[in-house]
Structure formats: structure tokens, C-alpha cells
Design an enzyme around this catalytic site. Structure first.
Site, PDB file in Angstrom:
ATOM      1  N   LYS A 165     -11.865 -26.741 143.510  1.00  0.00           N
ATOM      2  CA  LYS A 165     -13.290 -26.582 143.811  1.00  0.00           C
ATOM      3  C   LYS A 165     -13.821 -25.325 143.112  1.00  0.00           C
ATOM      4  CE  LYS A 165     -16.653 -25.960 147.441  1.00  0.00           C
ATOM      5  NZ  LYS A 165     -16.928 -25.727 148.857  1.00  0.00           N
ATOM      6  N   GLU A 191      -2.833 -20.241 141.537  1.00  0.00           N
ATOM      7  CA  GLU A 191      -1.730 -21.214 141.431  1.00  0.00           C
ATOM      8  C   GLU A 191      -2.135 -22.341 140.475  1.00  0.00           C
ATOM      9  OE1 GLU A 191      -2.940 -19.971 144.225  1.00  0.00           O
ATOM     10  OE2 GLU A 191      -1.415 -19.770 145.788  1.00  0.00           O
ATOM     11  N   GLY A 238     -13.357 -27.728 150.642  1.00  0.00           N
ATOM     12  CA  GLY A 238     -12.130 -28.157 149.957  1.00  0.00           C
ATOM     13  C   GLY A 238     -11.281 -29.100 150.801  1.00  0.00           C
ATOM     14  N   ARG A 239     -11.110 -28.779 152.080  1.00  0.00           N
ATOM     15  CA  ARG A 239     -10.228 -29.609 152.928  1.00  0.00           C
ATOM     16  C   ARG A 239     -10.901 -30.914 153.360  1.00  0.00           C
ATOM     17  NH1 ARG A 239     -11.509 -24.798 154.995  1.00  0.00           N
ATOM     18  NH2 ARG A 239     -12.862 -24.658 156.815  1.00  0.00           N
ATOM     19  N   GLU A 251      -7.261 -24.421 159.256  1.00  0.00           N
ATOM     20  CA  GLU A 251      -8.156 -23.666 158.370  1.00  0.00           C
ATOM     21  C   GLU A 251      -9.594 -23.770 158.874  1.00  0.00           C
ATOM     22  OE1 GLU A 251      -7.455 -22.881 153.843  1.00  0.00           O
ATOM     23  OE2 GLU A 251      -8.892 -24.511 153.939  1.00  0.00           O
ATOM     24  N   HIS A 300      14.523 -37.237 166.699  1.00  0.00           N
ATOM     25  CA  HIS A 300      15.883 -36.756 166.481  1.00  0.00           C
ATOM     26  C   HIS A 300      15.884 -35.315 165.988  1.00  0.00           C
ATOM     27  CE1 HIS A 300      17.428 -40.799 167.116  1.00  0.00           C
ATOM     28  NE2 HIS A 300      16.314 -41.185 166.525  1.00  0.00           N
ATOM     29  N   LYS A 319      -4.925 -12.743 149.322  1.00  0.00           N
ATOM     30  CA  LYS A 319      -5.114 -12.962 147.879  1.00  0.00           C
ATOM     31  C   LYS A 319      -5.438 -11.641 147.196  1.00  0.00           C
ATOM     32  CE  LYS A 319      -7.154 -17.602 148.357  1.00  0.00           C
ATOM     33  NZ  LYS A 319      -8.354 -18.391 148.198  1.00  0.00           N
TER      34      LYS A 319
HETATM   35  O1  F6P Z   1      -7.067 -20.413 149.919  1.00  0.00           O
HETATM   36  C1  F6P Z   1      -7.516 -21.490 150.673  1.00  0.00           C
HETATM   37  C2  F6P Z   1      -8.317 -22.445 149.823  1.00  0.00           C
HETATM   38  O2  F6P Z   1      -9.509 -21.877 149.458  1.00  0.00           O
HETATM   39  C3  F6P Z   1      -8.537 -23.773 150.555  1.00  0.00           C
HETATM   40  O3  F6P Z   1      -9.610 -23.726 151.393  1.00  0.00           O
HETATM   41  C4  F6P Z   1      -8.680 -24.718 149.412  1.00  0.00           C
HETATM   42  O4  F6P Z   1      -8.497 -26.043 149.807  1.00  0.00           O
HETATM   43  C5  F6P Z   1      -7.606 -24.218 148.473  1.00  0.00           C
HETATM   44  O5  F6P Z   1      -7.612 -22.819 148.642  1.00  0.00           O
HETATM   45  C6  F6P Z   1      -7.794 -24.562 147.046  1.00  0.00           C
HETATM   46  O6  F6P Z   1      -9.013 -24.096 146.542  1.00  0.00           O
HETATM   47  P1  F6P Z   1      -9.622 -24.650 145.197  1.00  0.00           P
HETATM   48  O7  F6P Z   1      -9.885 -26.101 145.360  1.00  0.00           O
HETATM   49  O8  F6P Z   1     -10.885 -23.860 144.988  1.00  0.00           O
HETATM   50  O9  F6P Z   1      -8.632 -24.396 144.100  1.00  0.00           O
END
Ligand code: F6P
Length: 496
Positions: free
Chosen positions: A172, A178, A233-234, A319, A349, A461
Site C-alpha cells: 500500500k 521488507e 492494508g489488512r 492490529e 493434538h 520501525k
Molecule cells: O507495519 C504494519 C503494516 O503497515 C500493516 O498494517 C500492513 O498491512 C503492512 O505493514 C504492509 O504495509 P504495506 O502494504 O504498505 O507494505
């Protein structure tokens, strides 16, 4: 079909679109339910639901609506954000997704790079729908790359064929470290395998709300699938974030997925509170929290296809509602319990011992599917055993068992819901996710929490940056403004 309550509790059985919610084992009597619905009314839940769908700025800290419902508004009825109908833009992305579905001939591998909300939804859907008997699939190998740990990257790069691989970078913000670092590593891998810049350009796609950053990364404008600030995002699997679903199983399947969610939105928006499944699910949790001060709850799908569902739900719930202050910045008494879970009967289990005899009461949502998830000759017999286990666990937890031996005594009175899906296909998967999304929103409203921001993820972060620099320098570090003594000592352990 009208369903009659089956237990002495008065509010146990509800359904919408063939999905049944049985809350008989919540142990809530008629008066209890009455007071819960009154509590929901006092919290102005109905007004909140109306505001949510009307595009009011329910995300008050960021002054934004939370309009993921527009992404599954297949009727295209107008949805206004700042006076502008967003549906033409949403529909334009649908057309582009559909057009892309027919184009990827000869593609062997797709690497989907994204994390959190840009990962869980499509990963869950791809995995779940793979179990649908006889589903049409393009047969591409879909690789989900989320972790910055190169183990995942390495595993994928060893399997994918670079000359027939497409890469979708999903973020987003398009600033998530990452994702951008993994994307750069994959581009390097394509180069190292002899692809020209023009071939790489043809392989790279992006899904983002930050189109300029995706262009800056080198993605062709035509390969960028936008979504918007008003999608959290979620809550974003319904946008082009769900592109792999369409590419793998066809656009009609993706539409079915949206349509299941849309059906639940319609239900959530229009059903009276007393018949509203997401509301009843939210209220049952609230009841157990207020009565037993529960600290966690479990979700156990008796469907291997839904093994990723608890992980998706963890982000959605924790979140969204894992907060200590309300919308006005005042401390809250209750907010989101820890959610955990995994598929049954495997979970039995593993940690069910604690659910039955531990000192804490942990409410459970059992999810069962009427139809087996394969065409094997054994499917019916196995499915009966799966269902019997699901029903037996709920009964054992509710009723317990007294014996003279404390070690063999089950205290009982451990509450659970049972959610029954008629089958697991794209429609009911979409419906299931939307049920929980709306439940999360309802819980946020009941706790007076803003479910649509996540300020708590930022501090770590920021702190990671000077730590990463110190690890890179490789020398001895002293505590300073950004690094405390404990962490400085830890860095020095790694730098030794
Ligand atoms: O760090 C949490 C977050 O912002 C989530 O809310 C989101 O889903 C994820 O990182 C990834 O964010 P993006 O889609 O901006 O890479």
C-alpha cells in the site's frame, strides 16, 4: 428455512446466505442477550455501521473512511469519498484484472512480494481455494515472499524459472522495507539470469496506493494496479491485492469471492442487531470478556484449507483493536484479546489440553464446513470424523466432566460458537472473511476504539534504523539517544 433454537439458551441459532451461527454454548440466557443488544444500542452500533458504509471518516485519527466494502460493491452503486463516486475507479481496476487474466500464457511462476495485509489475504485465498474439488486453476506456481529473512527468498529463487516468472510487488505504502528490499533482490536475480531490462520491465507488476513510488521503482504505468488510501492494508484483499486469486483461478472466481463478501456486507448493513451475525459474534466475545475477563480467544477451523485463516485473523483483529486508548485518547477497560488458532483436528493434538483444563477460560470459534474438501473415495468417512471431533470438542468444553480424580475432571462452562459454512468455495471464503472483518469493526465500535489505524507498529520501525547502522559498522557501540544500554550490549554480542 427458519431454524429453531436447539438449547435452553434463547439466542443460539442464526443464519444468513446459508451460513449458520450457533451460539448455544455461549451460556447466555435471554436476559443476557437482551442486555447485550441494549449495550450495542447504547454504544450506537447501528449508527456506526451506517457511517462505515456511508464513507464517513470512521478512521478518525487519519481522518479517512474505511471503505473496503466499496471494493466488493459489484452493483457499482455510487460510493462517495469527498463527494466523488469511487466506483468508476474500482470498476476500471476490475476490467484491468480481468484483461490480465487472459494474458499470462506460458507463465510458470508468480512471485508475490508483500507483507502483513499485502500478504495474508491472497496467501490464504490461494491456499484455501486450491482445496476446492475440481476448481479451474491456471496451474502457475505461486510463491509468497514476505519475510526479509533470505531463507524464504532463497527457497523461492531455487524453484522459480526466471524466464517464465512474473513478479507482483504489493505494498500500500510502497515504502515497506521488507517488500522493497525483497523486490530489489528478485530484480537482481532476473538480471543475473540474463533477462534484459525490457524483459524485466515486462515481468514486473505493482499493486499500491503510492503509484509515484512504484513508478520510481521502475514499474511501467500500465503494470501498476492502484488502490486507495481509504482501504486499510489488512482489509485490502478485495482490491488488486487479490490479483493472484484472479490470475490463478480466473476472474469469475475472484468475482464470486467479492460477491460472498458483498452478501455479508448487505446482511451486516441491514439485519437488525438481534439477527446480525457479525454483531452476535462480537457481542458473545464482549460477554465473555466482561464476565470472565478473558485474555485470549481461539479460532479453530475444521478445514485444512483454512489453516492460514487464524494468521489472517490475527492481523485483522489485533492490529485493528489491540489498543489501550479509545477514539478520544482515553484509557479503555477492554480491547482485543489475543487471538490464536489453527486447523482442527490437528489443534486438538496440540494445545486443547489447556483449553479443557487450563486455569483460563478461552472462548472458541469453531468453524465447520458441511461438504468434504476432496473427491477421494475416503472423503465422506473422513469428513464425518472431522465433524464429529468438532462437535465433540465443543460439547466437552461446555459440559465438562466431574470425577473423583481432580486430574481427570473437566470444569466445563467453556464457551464457544459454531459457524457452519455450506461448502468452501470462493463465495463462502469471501463471506467468511467479511463476517470477521465486520465483527472486528463491530467490536471496535463497542469498545469505542478506532479499528482502522495502527500507530503501534511505527516505533519499532524507527528504532531499527540506528540499530541496523550499528550492526553494519561492525564496531563496539555505546548506548546513545536511539539505543539503550541493553540493546547496545546485544548489538555488541552480534558484532563480536
Ligand atoms: O507495519 C504494519 C503494516 O503497515 C500493516 O498494517 C500492513 O498491512 C503492512 O505493514 C504492509 O504495509 P504495506 O502494504 O504498505 O507494505
Amino acid at each position: 428455512m427458519s431454524l429453531k433454537p436447539v438449547a435452553k439458551n434463547s439466542h443460539p441459532l442464526h443464519q444468513t446466505n446459508g451460513i449458520v451461527l450457533d451460539s448455544a454454548y455461549q451460556g447466555i440466557n435471554q436476559a443476557g442477550w437482551r442486555s447485550l443488544f441494549q449495550q450495542a444500542k447504547d454504544a450506537k452500533l447501528e449508527q456506526f455501521i451506517a457511517d462505515l458504509f456511508a464513507g464517513k471518516a470512521v478512521n478518525n485519527s487519519e481522518n479517512r473512511p474505511a471503505l473496503h466494502s466499496a471494493l466488493r460493491n459489484l452493483d457499482k452503486s455510487p460510493v462517495l469519498v469527498d463527494g466523488k463516486d469511487v466506483m468508476p475507479d474500482v470498476a476500471e481496476v476490475w476490467h484491468r484484472i480481468e484483461a490480465l487474466c487472459n494474458k499470462w500464457v506460458g507463465v510458470t511462476d508468480v512471485i508475490h512480494i508483500g507483507i502483513g495485509g499485502s500478504d495474508f489475504g491472497p496467501r490464504l485465498a490461494i491456499e484455501a481455494l486450491a482445496h476446492v474439488p475440481d476448481i479451474d486453476s491456471s496451474g502457475m506456481r505461486l510463491h509468497f515472499l514476505a519475510n526479509i529473512d533470505t531463507a524464504e527468498l532463497n527457497r523461492i529463487l531455487q524453484r522459480a524459472l526466471p524466464h517464465s516468472t512474473k513478479v507482483i510487488i504489493v505494498s500500500k505504502s510502497f515504502t515497506t522495507l521488507e517488500t522493497t528490499m525483497n523486490a530489489k533482490a528478485v530484480v537482481k536475480w532476473l538480471k543475473n539470469n540474463g533477462l534484459t531490462d525490457s524483459q524485466i520491465g515486462k515481468s514486473l507488476f505493482a499493486v499500491t496506493a503510492n503509484v509515484p513510488a512504484a513508478k520510481e521503482f521502475g514499474i511501467d504505468q500500465d503494470h501498476i494496479y492502484p488502490f486507495w488510501d481509504w482501504v486499510g492494508g489488512r482489509y485490502s484483499v478485495w482490491s488488486a491485492v487479490g490479483l493472484p486469486i484472479a490470475l490463478q483461478y480466473g476472474f469469475d472466481t475472484f468475482k464470486e469471492f467479492l460477491s460472498g463478501a458483498q452478501a455479508i456486507d448487505q446482511h451486516f448493513k441491514t439485519a437488525p442487531l438481534e439477527e446480525n451475525l457479525p454483531v452476535i459474534m462480537a457481542l458473545s466475545l464482549l460477554y465473555q470478556q466482561e464476565k470472565h475477563n478473558i485474555k485470549s480467544y481461539a479460532v479453530i477451523p475444521y478445514a485444512d484449507a483454512l489453516d492460514w485463516f487464524p494468521k489472517w485473523l490475527q492481523q485483522l483483529d489485533m492490529e485493528s483493536n489491540g489498543k489501550s486508548v479509545d477514539r478520544d485518547g482515553k484509557p479503555v477497560k477492554f480491547s482485543c484479546p489475543v487471538v490464536f488458532g489453527s486447523s482442527g483436528s490437528n489443534a486438538q493434538h496440540s494445545y486443547f489440553q489447556l483449553l479443557h483444563q487450563g486455569t483460563e477460560i478461552i472462548p472458541i470459534d469453531f468453524i465447520a464446513v458441511r461438504e468434504p474438501m476432496s473427491n477421494l473415495p475416503e472423503a465422506k468417512a473422513h469428513h464425518r470424523i472431522l465433524l464429529s471431533n468438532c462437535l465433540a470438542q465443543a460439547q466437552a468444553l461446555a459440559n465438562g466432566k466431574k470425577t473423583d480424580n481432580p486430574n481427570n475432571t473437566y470444569p466445563g462452562k467453556r464457551p464457544s460458537n459454531l459457524l457452519i459454512l455450506p461448502k468452501l468455495n470462493a463465495f463462502y471464503l469471501g463471506a467468511l472473511l467479511a463476517l470477521y472483518e465486520n465483527r472486528t469493526a463491530a467490536l471496535g465500535a463497542l469498545w469505542n476504539i478506532n479499528s482502522f489505524d495502527q500507530p503501534g507498529v511505527e516505533l519499532g520501525k524507527v528504532l531499527a534504523k540506528p540499530i541496523e547502522a550499528a550492526l553494519k559498522n561492525d564496531g563496539t557501540v555505546q548506548a546513545n539517544a536511539g539505543i539503550d544500554e541493553v540493546t547496545a550490549a546485544r548489538i555488541n554480542l552480534f558484532n563480536q
